[in-house]
Enzyme design. Structure first.
Site, PDB file in Angstrom:
ATOM      1  N   ILE A   1     -27.225 -11.936  -0.016  1.00 33.34           N
ATOM      2  CA  ILE A   1     -25.786 -11.733   0.175  1.00 33.34           C
ATOM      3  C   ILE A   1     -24.997 -12.914  -0.376  1.00 33.34           C
ATOM      4  CG2 ILE A   1     -23.976 -11.232   1.853  1.00 33.34           C
ATOM      5  CD1 ILE A   1     -26.130  -9.042   1.654  1.00 33.34           C
TER       6      ILE A   1
ATOM      7  N   ARG B   1     -16.105 -23.535  15.191  1.00 32.98           N
ATOM      8  CA  ARG B   1     -15.409 -22.355  14.643  1.00 32.98           C
ATOM      9  C   ARG B   1     -16.035 -21.074  15.181  1.00 32.98           C
ATOM     10  NH1 ARG B   1     -15.396 -21.897   8.575  1.00 32.98           N
ATOM     11  NH2 ARG B   1     -14.308 -20.016   9.220  1.00 32.98           N
TER      12      ARG B   1
ATOM     13  N   CYS C   1     -16.126 -21.366  -0.314  1.00 32.73           N
ATOM     14  CA  CYS C   1     -16.482 -22.143   0.877  1.00 32.73           C
ATOM     15  C   CYS C   1     -17.911 -22.642   0.705  1.00 32.73           C
ATOM     16  CB  CYS C   1     -16.330 -21.291   2.134  1.00 32.73           C
ATOM     17  SG  CYS C   1     -17.518 -19.965   2.202  1.00 32.73           S
TER      18      CYS C   1
ATOM     19  N   ARG D   1     -11.135 -18.056   6.304  1.00 24.88           N
ATOM     20  CA  ARG D   1     -11.170 -17.049   5.253  1.00 24.88           C
ATOM     21  C   ARG D   1     -10.860 -15.656   5.784  1.00 24.88           C
ATOM     22  NH1 ARG D   1     -13.868 -13.469   3.115  1.00 24.88           N
ATOM     23  NH2 ARG D   1     -13.765 -13.150   0.874  1.00 24.88           N
TER      24      ARG D   1
ATOM     25  N   ASP E   1     -26.023 -14.002   8.309  1.00 23.81           N
ATOM     26  CA  ASP E   1     -25.513 -14.994   9.258  1.00 23.81           C
ATOM     27  C   ASP E   1     -26.598 -15.531  10.182  1.00 23.81           C
ATOM     28  OD1 ASP E   1     -22.219 -13.488   9.750  1.00 23.81           O
ATOM     29  OD2 ASP E   1     -23.122 -14.607   8.104  1.00 23.81           O
TER      30      ASP E   1
ATOM     31  N   ARG F   1     -16.243 -16.586  -2.622  1.00 25.10           N
ATOM     32  CA  ARG F   1     -15.858 -15.531  -1.676  1.00 25.10           C
ATOM     33  C   ARG F   1     -14.792 -14.642  -2.335  1.00 25.10           C
ATOM     34  NH1 ARG F   1     -17.377 -17.129   3.479  1.00 25.10           N
ATOM     35  NH2 ARG F   1     -17.159 -14.936   4.040  1.00 25.10           N
ATOM     36  N   PRO F   2     -15.187 -13.854  -3.335  1.00 25.95           N
ATOM     37  CA  PRO F   2     -14.194 -13.030  -4.045  1.00 25.95           C
ATOM     38  C   PRO F   2     -13.588 -11.966  -3.130  1.00 25.95           C
ATOM     39  CG  PRO F   2     -16.403 -12.369  -4.642  1.00 25.95           C
ATOM     40  CD  PRO F   2     -16.543 -13.605  -3.810  1.00 25.95           C
TER      41      PRO F   2
ATOM     42  N   ASP G   1     -12.158  -9.103  -4.822  1.00 26.80           N
ATOM     43  CA  ASP G   1     -11.855  -8.036  -5.778  1.00 26.80           C
ATOM     44  C   ASP G   1     -12.028  -6.647  -5.181  1.00 26.80           C
ATOM     45  OD1 ASP G   1     -14.626  -8.986  -5.822  1.00 26.80           O
ATOM     46  OD2 ASP G   1     -14.949  -7.366  -7.235  1.00 26.80           O
ATOM     47  N   LEU G   2     -13.006  -6.488  -4.281  1.00 26.73           N
ATOM     48  CA  LEU G   2     -13.229  -5.158  -3.687  1.00 26.73           C
ATOM     49  C   LEU G   2     -12.095  -4.792  -2.727  1.00 26.73           C
ATOM     50  CD1 LEU G   2     -17.073  -5.427  -2.986  1.00 26.73           C
ATOM     51  CD2 LEU G   2     -15.945  -4.304  -4.925  1.00 26.73           C
TER      52      LEU G   2
ATOM     53  N   LYS H   1     -17.000 -13.177  17.441  1.00 21.35           N
ATOM     54  CA  LYS H   1     -15.938 -13.745  16.588  1.00 21.35           C
ATOM     55  C   LYS H   1     -15.634 -12.781  15.442  1.00 21.35           C
ATOM     56  CE  LYS H   1     -17.178 -16.721  13.204  1.00 21.35           C
ATOM     57  NZ  LYS H   1     -16.769 -16.360  11.839  1.00 21.35           N
ATOM     58  N   ASN H   2     -16.689 -12.261  14.807  1.00 22.71           N
ATOM     59  CA  ASN H   2     -16.492 -11.447  13.607  1.00 22.71           C
ATOM     60  C   ASN H   2     -15.994 -10.043  13.904  1.00 22.71           C
ATOM     61  OD1 ASN H   2     -17.192 -13.661  12.175  1.00 22.71           O
ATOM     62  ND2 ASN H   2     -19.199 -12.916  11.532  1.00 22.71           N
TER      63      ASN H   2
HETATM   64  C1  EPZ Z   1     -18.162 -11.209   6.795  1.00 25.20           C
HETATM   65  O1  EPZ Z   1     -17.572 -11.934   5.740  1.00 25.20           O
HETATM   66  C2  EPZ Z   1     -18.459 -12.218   7.882  1.00 25.20           C
HETATM   67  N1  EPZ Z   1     -17.235 -12.883   8.309  1.00 25.20           N
HETATM   68  C3  EPZ Z   1     -19.430 -13.281   7.361  1.00 25.20           C
HETATM   69  O2  EPZ Z   1     -19.757 -14.134   8.453  1.00 25.20           O
HETATM   70  C4  EPZ Z   1     -20.700 -12.578   6.886  1.00 25.20           C
HETATM   71  O3  EPZ Z   1     -21.587 -13.542   6.349  1.00 25.20           O
HETATM   72  C5  EPZ Z   1     -20.347 -11.541   5.828  1.00 25.20           C
HETATM   73  O4  EPZ Z   1     -19.389 -10.603   6.363  1.00 25.20           O
HETATM   74  C6  EPZ Z   1     -21.559 -10.750   5.364  1.00 25.20           C
HETATM   75  O5  EPZ Z   1     -22.142 -10.100   6.457  1.00 25.20           O
HETATM   76  C7  EPZ Z   1     -16.409 -12.249   9.173  1.00 25.20           C
HETATM   77  O6  EPZ Z   1     -16.654 -11.129   9.572  1.00 25.20           O
HETATM   78  C8  EPZ Z   1     -15.182 -13.006   9.620  1.00 25.20           C
HETATM   79  P1  EPZ Z   1     -18.421  -9.691   2.604  1.00 25.20           P
HETATM   80  P2  EPZ Z   1     -16.923 -11.132   4.482  1.00 25.20           P
HETATM   81  O7  EPZ Z   1     -17.113  -9.334   2.009  1.00 25.20           O
HETATM   82  O8  EPZ Z   1     -16.430  -9.822   4.910  1.00 25.20           O
HETATM   83  C9  EPZ Z   1     -19.323 -10.145  -2.002  1.00 25.20           C
HETATM   84  C10 EPZ Z   1     -19.945 -16.172   9.605  1.00 25.20           C
HETATM   85  O9  EPZ Z   1     -20.796 -17.085   9.452  1.00 25.20           O
HETATM   86  N2  EPZ Z   1     -17.939  -9.661  -2.163  1.00 25.20           N
HETATM   87  O10 EPZ Z   1     -19.166  -8.662   3.375  1.00 25.20           O
HETATM   88  O11 EPZ Z   1     -15.986 -12.068   3.820  1.00 25.20           O
HETATM   89  C11 EPZ Z   1     -19.392 -11.504  -1.345  1.00 25.20           C
HETATM   90  O12 EPZ Z   1     -19.279 -12.545  -2.299  1.00 25.20           O
HETATM   91  C12 EPZ Z   1     -19.338 -15.517   8.388  1.00 25.20           C
HETATM   92  O13 EPZ Z   1     -19.587 -15.721  10.697  1.00 25.20           O
HETATM   93  C13 EPZ Z   1     -17.488  -9.317  -3.440  1.00 25.20           C
HETATM   94  O14 EPZ Z   1     -18.215  -9.426  -4.420  1.00 25.20           O
HETATM   95  O15 EPZ Z   1     -18.199 -10.951   3.550  1.00 25.20           O
HETATM   96  C14 EPZ Z   1     -20.748 -11.472  -0.706  1.00 25.20           C
HETATM   97  O16 EPZ Z   1     -21.724 -11.796  -1.679  1.00 25.20           O
HETATM   98  C15 EPZ Z   1     -19.765 -16.199   7.089  1.00 25.20           C
HETATM   99  N3  EPZ Z   1     -16.198  -8.885  -3.572  1.00 25.20           N
HETATM  100  C16 EPZ Z   1     -20.923 -10.027  -0.272  1.00 25.20           C
HETATM  101  O17 EPZ Z   1     -20.000  -9.290  -1.075  1.00 25.20           O
HETATM  102  C17 EPZ Z   1     -15.359  -8.741  -2.493  1.00 25.20           C
HETATM  103  O18 EPZ Z   1     -14.205  -8.312  -2.684  1.00 25.20           O
HETATM  104  C18 EPZ Z   1     -20.622  -9.773   1.196  1.00 25.20           C
HETATM  105  O19 EPZ Z   1     -19.355 -10.308   1.459  1.00 25.20           O
HETATM  106  C19 EPZ Z   1     -15.852  -9.076  -1.231  1.00 25.20           C
HETATM  107  C20 EPZ Z   1     -17.139  -9.526  -1.073  1.00 25.20           C
END
Ligand code: EPZ
Length: 465
Positions: free
Chosen positions: A352, A422, A120, A96, A330, A125-126, A128-129, A22-23
């Site tokens: 995370i 999902r 969520c 998301r 995950d 789920r910011p 900003d990056l 899915k991811n």
């Molecule tokens: C992906 O989400 C996955 N989703 C998530 O899987 C997974 O938990 C996550 O990566 C971490 O491995 C998909 O691929 C669709 P991140 P993503 O941006 O990309 C912080 C599932 O269960 N962050 O890597 O949205 C954030 O808050 C889902 O299948 C910032 O601070 O996650 C988190 O603490 C849930 N600023 C960390 O980074 C940003 O701009 C990792 O988030 C973005 C993220």
């Protein structure tokens, strides 16, 4: 809403095949917006989130062409009308990952309006990056009524840049997908430092490269992209789902079962397999060449076959979630549920998403001895879990509750299994092929049947004292 009724206590045995990821599939579908040529994806799981992404692409003028074939499905999408640029709130709020259309829309169409994804169940789920990275490529970004509004600079094309994409919790997977995708059509060279190293990013880079992008370093913290004028269509097979595979491994472990898992991305699961070995769970690779993505007939470590069974009592371990190649967040809920039946005290730390513990209270309802202190949970193993009605909250927490229900004595009822749908295709049916006793019920009908009518005698009048 549907619910699962699980009669626990059966050992899982047999063979099961891992679905496409899915991811991986979600950012791959979003990347179809980078071209007006047809993009065909094979091995796409039939999931609610995939349907949401297809709906979103349809609204963005990039509909599915023809019928999806098979399950996992082969589907083709193609941009027909590139005037639409608005990813609406009511889709993005339910999925998301809709945020990953931002980079492709901006790079190809010059503008994008994408709803800010809310928080969520697993925490904030910011994005900003994501925005920092796209601004570094020259995008003009503002917020308007909950939407991200992004446009390319005058002249209409992004320009390459050197970008540090690290945040307080490490890198960002979908942020890396957004910036890497956008950079493929930028003028000049982009270097992404502190890029996400997840296998899903490697798969996206492979598809983009097959479309004519010039990318190196995917899978490492530094990715380099040399922009090109345009990208072609592609026919790409999605990698297997490492999280589904890890979930199935835990199902074998927690039920003291013996399961052969096919199409298993072992190469992407080394941290999880390391923990399973420490727990006393055998993960043995069976050298059955099931054909490989390159057709060479060897064994592709991303599409291996392995046998999973527990050897003796389950041992307690320490788990800390990290960005890939560390232990995946995950799989945290699934391993925490499994460790509830270990022979000692385990320590699970979530680095995370520090709030990702909605499954803990539900497991406690089943007799688990779990104590949370901030981002850490101490799991004191118990001899048995007892079935109970529990509530699913997010995708992976729900999977953890299913695992606990499989091992518990008695019956576990998991409400709101739409969370599971999902990310897991027909999980009830597929675990059923391994001997699990899971029935999916419509909880409206079930409530009428199941709740016994208790005759209440009229209360005797209470004599005033
Ligand atoms: C992906 O989400 C996955 N989703 C998530 O899987 C997974 O938990 C996550 O990566 C971490 O491995 C998909 O691929 C669709 P991140 P993503 O941006 O990309 C912080 C599932 O269960 N962050 O890597 O949205 C954030 O808050 C889902 O299948 C910032 O601070 O996650 C988190 O603490 C849930 N600023 C960390 O980074 C940003 O701009 C990792 O988030 C973005 C993220």
């Amino acid at each position: 809403m549907d619910r699962f009724v699980i009669k626990g206590g059966t050992r899982l045995e047999g063979r099961i095949r891992v679905n496409g990821s899915k991811n991986a599939a979600l950012p791959l579908l979003a990347a179809a917006l980078l071209t007006d040529q047809p993009v065909t994806l094979r091995g796409v799981p039939n999931l609610a989130d995939i349907a949401s992404m297809l709906r979103l692409l349809g609204e963005l003028g990039c509909p599915k062409t023809g019928e999806s074939i098979g399950s996992p499905q082969t589907l083709t999408v193609q941009s027909r009308d590139e005037s639409a640029c608005h990813a609406r709130y009511d889709i993005v709020r339910t999925m998301r990952a809709g945020i990953c259309v931002l980079g492709p829309l901006l790079a190809r169409r010059g503008s994008a309006r994408v709803s800010m994804p809310g928080g969520c169940a697993i925490g904030d789920r910011p994005v900003d990056l994501h925005l920092r990275g796209l601004e570094a490529l020259g995008a003009r970004i503002s917020l308007d009524s909950g939407d991200i509004v992004a446009t390319t600079p005058p002249g209409g094309r992004l320009r390459g840049a050197r970008i540090f994409l690290g945040g307080p919790f490490g890198s960002t997977v979908l942020g890396t997908a957004n910036v890497m995708s956008a950079a493929t059509l930028a003028r000049g060279t982009t270097v992404i430092e502190s890029a996400a190293c997840e296998p899903e990013i490697v798969d996206l880079a492979a598809m983009l490269s097959a479309m004519g992008a010039r990318i190196s370093g995917a899978g490492s913290p530094r990715i380099t992209i040399h922009g090109v004028e345009a990208l072609t269509g592609v026919d790409h097979e999605v990698i297997p789902d490492r999280i589904e595979a890890g979930t199935l491994m835990c199902a074998a472990a927690i039920t003291d079962g013996d399961v052969v898992i096919e199409n298993c991305p072992l190469d992407a699961l080394m941290a999880a397999v390391d923990r399973l070995h420490a727990m006393g769970v055998s993960v043995e690779e069976l050298h059955e060449s099931r054909g490989t993505s390159d057709g060479a007939g060897g064994v592709d470590p991303m599409r291996a076959t392995c046998r999973v069974r527990r050897i003796g009592a389950m041992k307690p371990v320490e788990i800390t979630t990290q960005p890939h190649p560390g232990f995946p967040t995950d799989l945290q809920a699934q391993f925490l549920a499994t460790l509830c039946l270990s022979s000692g005290n385990s320590v699970v730390t979530e680095k995370i998403f520090p709030e990702r513990f909605l499954h803990v209270a539900e497991l406690a309802r089943m007799g688990a001895q779990v104590n949370r202190a901030g981002a850490t949970v101490i799991v004191s193993g118990v001899h048995r879990l007892v079935g109970a009605p529990v509530m699913a909250s997010d995708l992976r927490a729900s999977a953890g509750l299913v695992l606990a229900g499989l091992a518990a004595t008695g019956t576990t009822v998991i409400n709101r299994v739409y969370h599971l749908d999902r990310g897991y295709e027909h999980l009830d049916q597929r675990l059923g092929t391994l001997g699990a006793r899971i029935v999916r019920e419509d909880d409206r009908a079930a409530t009428e049947e199941r709740v016994p009518v208790i005759e209440t005698k009229p209360r005797e009048s209470v004599r005033s004292a």
